[in-house]
Design a protein around this motif. Structure first.
Motif, PDB file in Angstrom:
ATOM      1  N   HIS A  76      16.882 -49.915 -22.976  1.00  0.00           N
ATOM      2  CA  HIS A  76      17.124 -49.345 -24.293  1.00  0.00           C
ATOM      3  C   HIS A  76      16.773 -50.465 -25.284  1.00  0.00           C
ATOM      4  CE1 HIS A  76      19.927 -47.056 -21.526  1.00  0.00           C
ATOM      5  NE2 HIS A  76      18.903 -46.270 -21.784  1.00  0.00           N
ATOM      6  N   GLU A  79      19.115 -52.263 -27.894  1.00  0.00           N
ATOM      7  CA  GLU A  79      20.364 -52.928 -27.491  1.00  0.00           C
ATOM      8  C   GLU A  79      20.073 -54.431 -27.540  1.00  0.00           C
ATOM      9  OE1 GLU A  79      21.867 -49.191 -24.718  1.00  0.00           O
ATOM     10  OE2 GLU A  79      21.281 -51.030 -23.727  1.00  0.00           O
ATOM     11  N   HIS A 163      22.756 -54.284 -20.638  1.00  0.00           N
ATOM     12  CA  HIS A 163      22.731 -53.286 -21.711  1.00  0.00           C
ATOM     13  C   HIS A 163      23.691 -53.726 -22.818  1.00  0.00           C
ATOM     14  CE1 HIS A 163      20.480 -49.996 -19.651  1.00  0.00           C
ATOM     15  NE2 HIS A 163      20.822 -50.714 -18.594  1.00  0.00           N
ATOM     16  N   GLY A 164      23.973 -52.786 -23.756  1.00  0.00           N
ATOM     17  CA  GLY A 164      24.936 -53.063 -24.813  1.00  0.00           C
ATOM     18  C   GLY A 164      25.080 -51.815 -25.660  1.00  0.00           C
TER      19      GLY A 164
HETATM   20 ZN   LIG Z   1      21.536 -49.263 -22.437  1.00  0.00          ZN
END
Ligand SMILES: [Zn+2]
Length: 350
Positions: A76, A79, A163-164
């Motif tokens: 993503h 992020e 991720h975040g």
């Molecule tokens: Zn993510």
């Protein structure tokens, strides 16, 4: 026949030396590193029904033998804290400091990053962490997932997917530990998640077990017998130093746990284990107002936010479906029907 002592001694020395050095080159995509070298290159995703892409990859090869650890972020591409954390790892880790090999893929979803599009790859509208192990005859996300499975997952021994909180997610840091039932695998991944050091850990036991339907990157690794974890820190487009540092330090601590870096990894003691995650989705479109912050502990039924129409009338209230910790809550006023409002983590006993 008697072997002269000097030859015997030389042979023993050669064997001993080979145990303490890596010899062969190691390639991931177009990055090829000899022992003691750092190399950069790309995971080349060929064009198909839509354009191809080149995903940056770094291989850091120690001169001493050890495991192969893969660090991946930016599935993503907004992020940001997770991407910046791996950029920091790339700049920090030197071949002479490590045993084994580090593969770093800091930005899987380049189009998301460049166009500032959260959640999906804007080329095909797919999340880049839902289509593993991927296939060559699909859209860009499918083909990229296939290349990552072949070049990164199959070549590593351990994997961490970073991720975040995305642009619209106010997230408190946490990690995931998947319990598979394979005692050896679970012990290794549990050691990794405790060494990583985030103090809230989501326990999952329901990930797909079929390697051909693994969906997530960490699960693609796990279903191929390679211990893996996923970790999240950062929120709403920010790159706050404590989030970036928590992720970068976590990676280095796992390297210490795996004996790739000198020093001892101090595992987190008594983390908060989350046994179940409840997603709250909006019933209505309109303007969202949060009433709690990320990381807040809420009681079941507590009002955690509300949605108004564009005339200021409250048209929907969000309530906590269970008692637990707010893992993330929507950070922007834009709200569509069925969009995620918050994730509440229910505390488990471990
Ligand atoms: Zn993510």
């Amino acid at each position: 026949m008697r072997i002269p002592r000097s030859i015997l001694f030389a042979a023993i020395l050669m064997i001993a030396t080979s145990l303490h050095a890596q010899t062969a080159n190691f390639s991931v995509g177009t990055a090829t590193a000899a022992p003691g070298q750092k190399a950069t290159g790309y995971l080349e995703v060929p064009a198909g029904v839509d354009p191809g892409t080149n995903i940056p990859v770094v291989v850091i090869r120690g001169s001493r033998p050890g495991p192969v650890l893969a660090l991946v972020s930016g599935a993503h591409g907004t992020e940001y804290a997770s991407i910046i954390a791996l950029e920091k790892v790339i700049q920090t880790v030197k071949p002479e400091d490590i045993a084994g090999t580090l593969i770093v893929v800091p930005l899987v979803n380049l189009a998301s990053f460049e166009k500032k599009v959260p959640h999906v790859n804007p080329v095909d509208g797919k999340s880049m962490n839902r289509f593993y192990p991927g296939k060559l005859d699909g859209t860009q996300t499918d083909r990229a997932s296939y290349v990552i499975t072949k070049e990164v997952v199959e070549k590593c021994d351990y994997l961490i997917d970073l991720h975040g909180g995305d642009l619209d997610e106010d997230l408190r840091p946490y990690s995931y530990w998947s319990k598979t039932g394979n005692a050896q695998l679970d012990a290794a991944s549990r050691g990794m998640v405790l060494a990583f050091g985030l103090d809230h850990i989501i326990l999952t036991t329901d990930r797909p077990t079929d390697p051909n339907a693994s969906r997530y990157l960490d699960n693609t690794s796990t279903t191929r017998g390679k211990p893996s974890i996923a970790v999240e820190a950062g929120h709403a487009g920010t790159t706050e130093p404590q989030d970036v540092q928590a992720l970068a330090d976590g990676c280095l601590n796992v390297m210490r746990y795996l004996k790739m870096l000198r020093g001892t990894a101090t595992p987190i003691e008594h983390p908060v284990w989350i046994g179940k995650v409840d997603s709250v989705t909006s019933d209505r479109e309109g303007i969202f107002y949060p009433l709690v912050a990320r990381g807040t502990y809420v009681q079941q039924g507590m009002k955690i936010g509300y949605v108004t129409d564009y005339f200021g009338n409250t048209i929907w209230e969000a309530h906590a479906p269970a008692s637990g910790v707010v893992l993330y809550i929507c950070s922007v006023p834009s709200m569509k029907k069925d969009d995620n409002v918050a994730n509440i983590g229910e505390i488990a006993t471990q």
